[in-house]
Design an enzyme around this catalytic site. Structure first.
Site, PDB file in Angstrom:
ATOM      1  N   THR A   1       7.563  27.221  24.707  1.00 43.64           N
ATOM      2  CA  THR A   1       7.728  27.339  26.152  1.00 43.64           C
ATOM      3  C   THR A   1       8.951  26.619  26.703  1.00 43.64           C
ATOM      4  O   THR A   1       9.366  26.891  27.824  1.00 43.64           O
ATOM      5  CB  THR A   1       6.461  26.823  26.866  1.00 43.64           C
ATOM      6  OG1 THR A   1       6.503  27.175  28.237  1.00 43.64           O
ATOM      7  CG2 THR A   1       6.338  25.311  26.724  1.00 43.64           C
ATOM      8  N   TYR A   2       9.534  25.701  25.939  1.00 44.61           N
ATOM      9  CA  TYR A   2      10.681  24.956  26.448  1.00 44.61           C
ATOM     10  C   TYR A   2      11.854  25.893  26.667  1.00 44.61           C
ATOM     11  O   TYR A   2      12.363  26.516  25.730  1.00 44.61           O
ATOM     12  CB  TYR A   2      11.087  23.835  25.498  1.00 44.61           C
ATOM     13  CG  TYR A   2      10.057  22.742  25.306  1.00 44.61           C
ATOM     14  CD1 TYR A   2       9.020  22.548  26.219  1.00 44.61           C
ATOM     15  CD2 TYR A   2      10.119  21.888  24.210  1.00 44.61           C
ATOM     16  CE1 TYR A   2       8.079  21.541  26.037  1.00 44.61           C
ATOM     17  CE2 TYR A   2       9.185  20.876  24.035  1.00 44.61           C
ATOM     18  CZ  TYR A   2       8.174  20.709  24.945  1.00 44.61           C
ATOM     19  OH  TYR A   2       7.234  19.705  24.759  1.00 44.61           O
ATOM     20  N   SER A   3      12.288  25.967  27.914  1.00 40.77           N
ATOM     21  CA  SER A   3      13.417  26.821  28.296  1.00 40.77           C
ATOM     22  C   SER A   3      13.203  28.263  27.831  1.00 40.77           C
ATOM     23  O   SER A   3      14.146  28.936  27.396  1.00 40.77           O
ATOM     24  CB  SER A   3      14.735  26.260  27.741  1.00 40.77           C
ATOM     25  OG  SER A   3      15.839  26.746  28.461  1.00 40.77           O
TER      26      SER A   3
END
Length: 331
Positions: A58-60
């Site tokens: 989900t990061y970036s």
């Protein structure tokens, strides 16, 4: 750099884990660094002995995994030279099955992460949060299957109540399946609520603790005042976040802890961040704090903290001002 086992598993990791959430698209977060700016920081971490790297799908929106994969391949070359961790749970699309911890999403999620990371396996695959909408037996069965398939070497969890973690471990062991070897939880000098149940439970099970937010989003670096002066992009985001766990990091009582950190740091002649990280590294069960770095000084403090040993009196001075937080912060 020291290297220790991740809990009771045989996997050895560096005592500092570099959190890769800091690297991604600045369109999403102003404090994200693009790949070319992240590379010298990751290289410096590796030169300092760091071999443990943590990211999440989900990061970036996946960009962090892509950057992480490319940088680690260029810097290390040899895949077995580093320990790579990522996570699954949060939405990665608009579909009803593009989120959570169902068998459908876990199997799709690991394959998508492996493509973005450019590798055939993840060393530590972590569930990012608890999923109330999926039976835990389904989740643990799917995680066991991807471990048996060789896509994942070890399993970890993050941010949940101790009773939930216990339910997951029991479900896996009752079925003769792969259990979790690590817990990534919020733990630092201004938020020690995990000491009540989760950390004793992890110690009893031999589960390694890899705390995130070890400096409370920079609060324990000692660069902010009670009125908020000195806050940067990420600190501002924390102040305006909806999460009560983030907002509580700015309570007046927490600055009493910051003052204690500053006092010990001044007596040692080191930056406050080194003192806060050294305290955390000395806590029972803590294997490797997950440290974010957007400037060289962040890495310098993290690496130096491994060799900084606090005595009992200093630890007591740091712990004395703590005021309990209301329960919560698991979403």
């Amino acid at each position: 750099m020291d290297y220790v086992r991740l809990g009771s598993s045989g996997l050895k990791v560096s005592r500092i884990c570099l959190g890769m959430m800091s690297y991604g698209s600045q369109d999403e977060r102003a404090w994200h660094l693009p790949e070319d700016e992240a590379e010298p920081l990751v290289k410096a971490a590796v030169e300092g002995g760091v071999t443990f790297f943590d990211t999440a799908d989900t990061y970036s929106d996946g960009a962090s995994e892509e950057i992480t994969g490319r940088l680690l391949r260029r810097i290390f070359g040899r895949r077995d030279g580093y320990v790579l961790a990522t996570k699954v749970f949060y939405p990665m699309g608009a579909g009803a099955n593009d989120r959570g911890l169902s068998r459908q999403h876990i199997l799709a999620g690991i394959d998508a992460s492996l493509r973005r990371l450019g590798t055939d396996h993840v060393d530590l695959y972590q569930i990012h949060r608890w999923d109330d909408g999926t039976p835990i037996e389904e989740t643990m069965g799917a995680l066991h299957d991807i471990a048996a398939a060789g896509k994942v070497r070890y399993l970890g969890a993050s941010t949940m109540a101790a009773w939930q973690f216990g339910q997951a471990q029991y479900a896996a062991r009752a079925a003769g399946q792969t259990a979790f070897v690590s817990m990534q939880n919020r733990y630092n000098l201004v938020n020690r609520e995990e000491e009540r149940e989760m950390i004793p439970f992890c110690l009893d099970l031999g589960v390694g603790i890899i705390p995130y937010s070890p400096l409370a989003r920079g609060l324990l670096a000692g660069t902010r005042e009670r009125g908020g002066a000195g806050a940067g992009h990420r600190a501002g985001a924390a102040r305006t976040a909806r999460s009560g766990a983030d907002e509580r990091a700015y309570r007046p009582a927490d600055f009493d802890v910051v003052d204690a950190v500053r006092a010990v740091a001044a007596s040692r002649g080191v930056p406050p961040a080194q003192v806060a990280l050294s305290w955390l590294l000395g806590r029972p069960g803590v294997v490797a704090p997950v440290v974010g770095a957007t400037r060289p000084g962040h890495l310098d403090d993290a690496l130096a903290a491994v060799d900084l040993q606090l005595d009992d009196a200093e630890a007591g001075q740091l712990e004395a001002p703590y005021a309990p937080h209301p329960p919560g912060g698991y979403t």
